[in-house]
Design a protein around this motif. Structure first.
Motif, mmCIF file in Angstrom:
data_model
loop_
_atom_site.group_PDB
_atom_site.id
_atom_site.type_symbol
_atom_site.label_atom_id
_atom_site.label_comp_id
_atom_site.label_asym_id
_atom_site.label_seq_id
_atom_site.Cartn_x
_atom_site.Cartn_y
_atom_site.Cartn_z
ATOM 1 N N ARG A 709 0.837 -1.208 0.000
ATOM 2 C CA ARG A 709 0.000 0.000 0.000
ATOM 3 C C ARG A 709 0.867 1.252 0.000
ATOM 4 O O ARG A 709 0.544 2.253 -0.653
ATOM 5 C CB ARG A 709 -0.916 -0.010 1.212
ATOM 6 C CG ARG A 709 -1.914 -1.161 1.200
ATOM 7 C CD ARG A 709 -2.792 -1.113 2.440
ATOM 8 N NE ARG A 709 -3.645 0.072 2.440
ATOM 9 C CZ ARG A 709 -4.306 0.517 3.506
ATOM 10 N NH1 ARG A 709 -4.194 -0.126 4.662
ATOM 11 N NH2 ARG A 709 -5.073 1.589 3.426
ATOM 12 N N TYR A 710 1.997 1.202 0.733
ATOM 13 C CA TYR A 710 2.898 2.357 0.788
ATOM 14 C C TYR A 710 3.472 2.671 -0.590
ATOM 15 O O TYR A 710 3.466 3.824 -1.034
ATOM 16 C CB TYR A 710 4.014 2.068 1.792
ATOM 17 C CG TYR A 710 5.172 3.045 1.719
ATOM 18 C CD1 TYR A 710 5.052 4.333 2.228
ATOM 19 C CD2 TYR A 710 6.375 2.670 1.118
ATOM 20 C CE1 TYR A 710 6.112 5.231 2.153
ATOM 21 C CE2 TYR A 710 7.441 3.545 1.044
ATOM 22 C CZ TYR A 710 7.301 4.826 1.563
ATOM 23 O OH TYR A 710 8.345 5.705 1.487
ATOM 24 N N TRP A 713 0.919 4.090 -2.852
ATOM 25 C CA TRP A 713 0.699 5.512 -2.529
ATOM 26 C C TRP A 713 1.804 6.378 -3.097
ATOM 27 O O TRP A 713 1.565 7.452 -3.641
ATOM 28 C CB TRP A 713 0.617 5.645 -1.012
ATOM 29 C CG TRP A 713 0.624 7.076 -0.545
ATOM 30 C CD1 TRP A 713 -0.388 7.978 -0.645
ATOM 31 C CD2 TRP A 713 1.720 7.759 0.062
ATOM 32 N NE1 TRP A 713 -0.020 9.202 -0.115
ATOM 33 C CE2 TRP A 713 1.287 9.091 0.326
ATOM 34 C CE3 TRP A 713 2.999 7.394 0.430
ATOM 35 C CZ2 TRP A 713 2.116 10.022 0.927
ATOM 36 C CZ3 TRP A 713 3.816 8.325 1.026
ATOM 37 C CH2 TRP A 713 3.375 9.617 1.261
ATOM 38 N N ARG A 714 3.080 5.867 -3.005
ATOM 39 C CA ARG A 714 4.201 6.641 -3.548
ATOM 40 C C ARG A 714 4.107 6.762 -5.060
ATOM 41 O O ARG A 714 4.595 7.744 -5.644
ATOM 42 C CB ARG A 714 5.529 5.966 -3.174
ATOM 43 C CG ARG A 714 5.871 6.028 -1.692
ATOM 44 C CD ARG A 714 6.093 7.465 -1.221
ATOM 45 N NE ARG A 714 7.116 8.142 -1.958
ATOM 46 C CZ ARG A 714 8.422 8.177 -1.628
ATOM 47 N NH1 ARG A 714 8.817 7.537 -0.543
ATOM 48 N NH2 ARG A 714 9.294 8.825 -2.362
ATOM 49 N N GLU A 717 -1.106 6.081 -6.758
ATOM 50 C CA GLU A 717 -2.325 5.322 -6.982
ATOM 51 C C GLU A 717 -3.299 5.557 -5.839
ATOM 52 O O GLU A 717 -2.908 5.900 -4.726
ATOM 53 C CB GLU A 717 -2.006 3.832 -7.113
ATOM 54 C CG GLU A 717 -1.119 3.497 -8.298
ATOM 55 C CD GLU A 717 -0.816 2.015 -8.388
ATOM 56 O OE1 GLU A 717 -1.421 1.246 -7.606
ATOM 57 O OE2 GLU A 717 0.029 1.618 -9.222
ATOM 58 N N ASP A 718 -4.568 5.330 -6.110
ATOM 59 C CA ASP A 718 -5.614 5.463 -5.102
ATOM 60 C C ASP A 718 -5.698 4.161 -4.310
ATOM 61 O O ASP A 718 -6.132 3.133 -4.816
ATOM 62 C CB ASP A 718 -6.953 5.752 -5.783
ATOM 63 C CG ASP A 718 -8.065 5.988 -4.755
ATOM 64 O OD1 ASP A 718 -7.750 5.994 -3.527
ATOM 65 O OD2 ASP A 718 -9.220 6.129 -5.173
ATOM 66 N N THR A 719 -5.258 4.187 -3.053
ATOM 67 C CA THR A 719 -5.230 2.974 -2.229
ATOM 68 C C THR A 719 -6.511 2.740 -1.463
ATOM 69 O O THR A 719 -6.682 1.694 -0.823
ATOM 70 C CB THR A 719 -4.074 3.054 -1.210
ATOM 71 O OG1 THR A 719 -4.293 4.189 -0.354
ATOM 72 C CG2 THR A 719 -2.742 3.199 -1.920
ATOM 73 N N THR A 720 -7.447 3.663 -1.512
ATOM 74 C CA THR A 720 -8.674 3.492 -0.726
ATOM 75 C C THR A 720 -9.552 2.404 -1.302
ATOM 76 O O THR A 720 -10.410 1.856 -0.617
ATOM 77 C CB THR A 720 -9.464 4.809 -0.684
ATOM 78 O OG1 THR A 720 -9.783 5.212 -2.031
ATOM 79 C CG2 THR A 720 -8.635 5.897 -0.017
#
Length: 729
Positions: A709-710, A713-714, A717-720
């Motif tokens: 997920r990290y 995010w870097r 990308e949309d991690t939700t």
């Protein structure tokens, strides 16, 4: 900081706050404790029988139920009742409670306790067989195990409870007195300054020194028991006499001479023993010659065309004897005399524990010695099969006198010796049949390791007969001899020109006067010694094949160090010999190497384990060499990287084993092996690769999910929209 650590800190803070807010810090002052003691003393003066009887009953109940706190209760008894009454109450209460605990174990808990305390039970039973009630007395005086373990385990022995009671009563009395006296000194403490009083300091120094003093007392008692049976010399010619000049005896002599002890080494035949003359050295020289033949036959697979190998068996045996001759100076009389060892040629026997008689060529000589180390080795065992007396049987001792290569060789026994020699003779050109009574070759190894060896032997033309019981040797009508065997399919006769018997070795214990001195043997014929390698006679020790349980050269050397150091310095400290990280190699092709537990041993001992396996077919060096057979298998504590054992099968397995042996000896786990740089491309990389397989199976899934997920995010990308903690598909 993790939630778990934060919660733990909050809990500790709460306990501290509750302690001080409740006033417990004021209640535990010396003045308050002395006040409680004063009230107890007043109660004792008013109702002595009630108070003393209640304390006695409480102590008996704690000991009988094996509850913790006996040492604390003993100190408390000394503080409350004083030395005289405290010793009287506690001495009888502890012995009675111990006897009840033994009775409970004998009546109700025999099965579970035998499984839970199998190791202590076996050692205690062995000690009782050697020394009877005196052994229990020494356990009470110098507890090798906690008292409650002794109580429970002794309940499983056949010792009468009345004997157990009175021996415990006497054996625990000195230690009880020391602790009661320390409790009395604490009870007399009036101020914190009294902690530095000579009496209190002396009492606790005595508590610390008591095990040492008790050990010295037991040693004196054992020496006096011996002196009553035998005439002990006023002075000695030697500190140590070593009987047997094999690997173990040579190491024992070397160590004794290195610390300037006066040592004599008695050998009736040739120095170097089996390893040099009939075992390790000649067999490995033969294996190397046979391997060269196999390599020539395999050469076409590498694009090398050669003719069929021609074996000159007499030249092969000359190579074997040349290897012996070139190594022989390492074990020679001249070398050891140069080290300070007195080498005596002759047959030794013990007239008593301090007098060793040696029959030399020119008569008899008597050596007086403080200690005797028996390292007389072992000899091949030939079973009493009918008809065998008419056959010239070969063993691992006599094999080396062969002058011609047997056409048909039958090997009886599928252990390491039988497999190694059988394969070698097959490669040199003999038609070999290998007969094993068990369901697999190499019975001590796991079945997958044995299967690899069996497959290779069969591939090389060896006829392997498993589950085959040898019945008798017979004369064949067409000439020669045959061995009649029985299998599940019936009986058959296997023809042979020469018969090699390799079904085991028996310890050399006869002819040394040991039986007359009361030195016993185990059911397998080895000398009965304890964990320090001492026999029932406190100055007679044993090491090597004669002591068992491993008939390996390096095991004998390992034992020799312990036997020698314990003999020379045992009054100060004795060391138990350990085998947890003892390596062993069977030098077949493929080699089988092992250290620690394998799967069958772990299951038999009830040890929980986890298996990690790496196939050598995946190893780059094995692929390049064209030797891809085999595997590495490690056993670890479930969920941890701590090694319980390792089994390696394949080319060079014995060399790769050294890294696992080092790891087990020094507590190095798989994580550190994985973090060690290994040269590429080598077979040692298999060790690191195996550690990598283990690591991959124990990777932290949650942490990896967070990392996925990290990184997403870097990357912007949309991690939700992704599942919590789940990496990309």
């Amino acid at each position: 900081m993790t939630k778990r650590r934060l919660l733990l800190l909050c809990l500790i803070a709460f306990v501290f706050a509750a302690f001080f807010l409740s006033g417990a810090d004021q209640a535990l002052t010396l003045d308050n404790l002395k006040g409680e003691q004063a009230r107890f003393q007043a109660w004792l003066a008013e109702e002595p029988l009630t108070v003393a009887g209640g304390f006695f009953a409480l102590y008996v109940a704690m000991a009988a139920l094996s509850l913790p706190g006996a040492a604390l209760l003993t100190l408390l008894g000394g503080a409350l009742f004083g030395f005289g009454w405290g010793l009287l109450l506690i001495s009888f209460a502890s012995s009675l409670g111990a006897t009840l605990a033994a009775l409970i174990a004998r009546t109700l808990l025999q099965g579970p306790l035998e499984r839970r305390f199998a190791g202590p039970l076996e050692r205690i039973n062995a000690g009782i067989r050697r020394e009877g009630t005196f052994y229990l007395f020494t356990l009470r005086l110098i507890p090798l195990f906690p008292f409650f373990v002794i109580n429970l385990v002794m309940g499983l022995t056949r010792m009468p409870l009345r004997t157990f009671y009175w021996v415990s009563q006497l054996g625990m009395l000195p230690g009880t007195a020391v602790y009661v006296n320390a409790g009395r000194e604490l009870g007399d403490l009036d101020s914190l300054a009294g902690i530095l009083s000579p009496g209190l300091i002396g009492s606790f120094v005595l508590v610390g020194l008591f095990p040492w003093l008790a050990r010295a007392l037991v040693s004196v008692a054992k020496r006096r028991r011996l002196a009553r049976r035998f005439a002990r010399p006023a002075r000695f010619d030697h500190d140590v006499v070593v009987i047997g000049g094999g690997s173990a005896g040579l190491v024992a002599s070397y160590i004794a001479a290195a610390v300037n002890a006066r040592v004599a080494l008695v050998e009736r035949d040739r120095l170097g023993g089996d390893c040099l003359n009939t075992g390790c050295v000649p067999s490995k020289a033969l294996i190397r010659a046979a391997r060269s033949v196999a390599e020539i036959r395999r050469a076409p697979r590498y694009g090398v065309e050669v003719g069929a190998p021609r074996v000159d068996f007499s030249a092969v045996m000359a190579h074997v004897h040349r290897a012996i001759q070139e190594i022989e100076p390492h074990d020679s009389r001249e070398r050891y005399e140069g080290l300070g060892v007195e080498v005596v040629g002759g047959e030794a026997w013990l007239a008593d524990p301090w007098h060793v008689r040696v029959r030399e060529e020119n008569g008899e000589r008597v050596l007086t010695t403080r200690h005797v180390i028996i390292a007389s080795g072992a000899s091949p065992w030939v079973p009493p099969l009918p008809g065998l007396e008419s056959v010239e049987v070969l063993t691992s001792d006599t094999l080396w006198q062969l002058e011609t290569l047997p056409d048909r060789l039958l090997v009886l026994g599928g252990g390491p010796i039988g497999c190694e020699l059988g394969q070698s003779f097959a490669r040199l050109g003999s038609r070999v049949t290998l007969v094993e009574m068990g369901a697999q070759l190499l019975p001590r190894e796991d079945d997958d390791a044995a299967a690899e060896v069996e497959a290779r032997l069969s591939e090389e033309g060896i006829a392997v007969r498993l589950n085959a019981k040898a019945l008798r040797a017979v004369a064949r009508e067409e000439g020669g001899h045959g061995l009649e065997i029985e299998t599940g399919e019936g009986t058959e006769v296997l023809p042979f020109d020469r018969l090699l018997v390799a079904v085991g070795r028996r310890a050399n214990v006869e002819g040394m006067g040991l039986e007359a001195l009361g030195v016993e043997t185990r059911p397998d014929g080895t000398l009965a010694v304890d964990e320090t390698l001492r026999s029932v006679l406190p100055n007679v020790w044993a090491c090597g094949d004669v002591a068992g349980p491993f008939q390996l050269t390096h095991a004998g050397a390992h034992q020799a160090w312990h036997a020698t150091v314990n003999a020379l310095f045992g009054e100060v400290r004795r060391f138990r010999v350990g085998y947890r990280a003892l390596p062993a190699v069977t030098f077949t092709d493929p080699e089988v190497a092992r250290v620690g537990l394998n799967e069958q041993e772990a299951r038999a001992q009830g040890v929980a384990f986890e298996v990690t396996r790496y196939a050598l077919s995946e190893l780059d060096r094995a692929i390049a060499d064209g030797q891809r057979d085999g595997f590495v298998k490690v056993l670890t504590v479930p969920g941890k990287d701590r090694l319980l054992g390792a089994t390696l099968v394949g080319a060079g397995a014995g060399e790769m084993l050294a890294e696992f042996t080092l790891a087990m000896t020094h507590g190095i786990g798989l994580n550190k092996l994985l973090g060690t740089v290994h040269p590429y491309p080598t077979r040692s990389e298999a060790v690191k690769a195996t550690a990598g397989v283990w690591k991959n199976a124990h990777k932290p899934a949650r942490v990896l999910g967070w990392l996925a997920r990290y990184f997403a995010w870097r990357r912007g990308e949309d991690t939700t929209r992704r599942g919590k903690g789940k990496p990309d598909a």
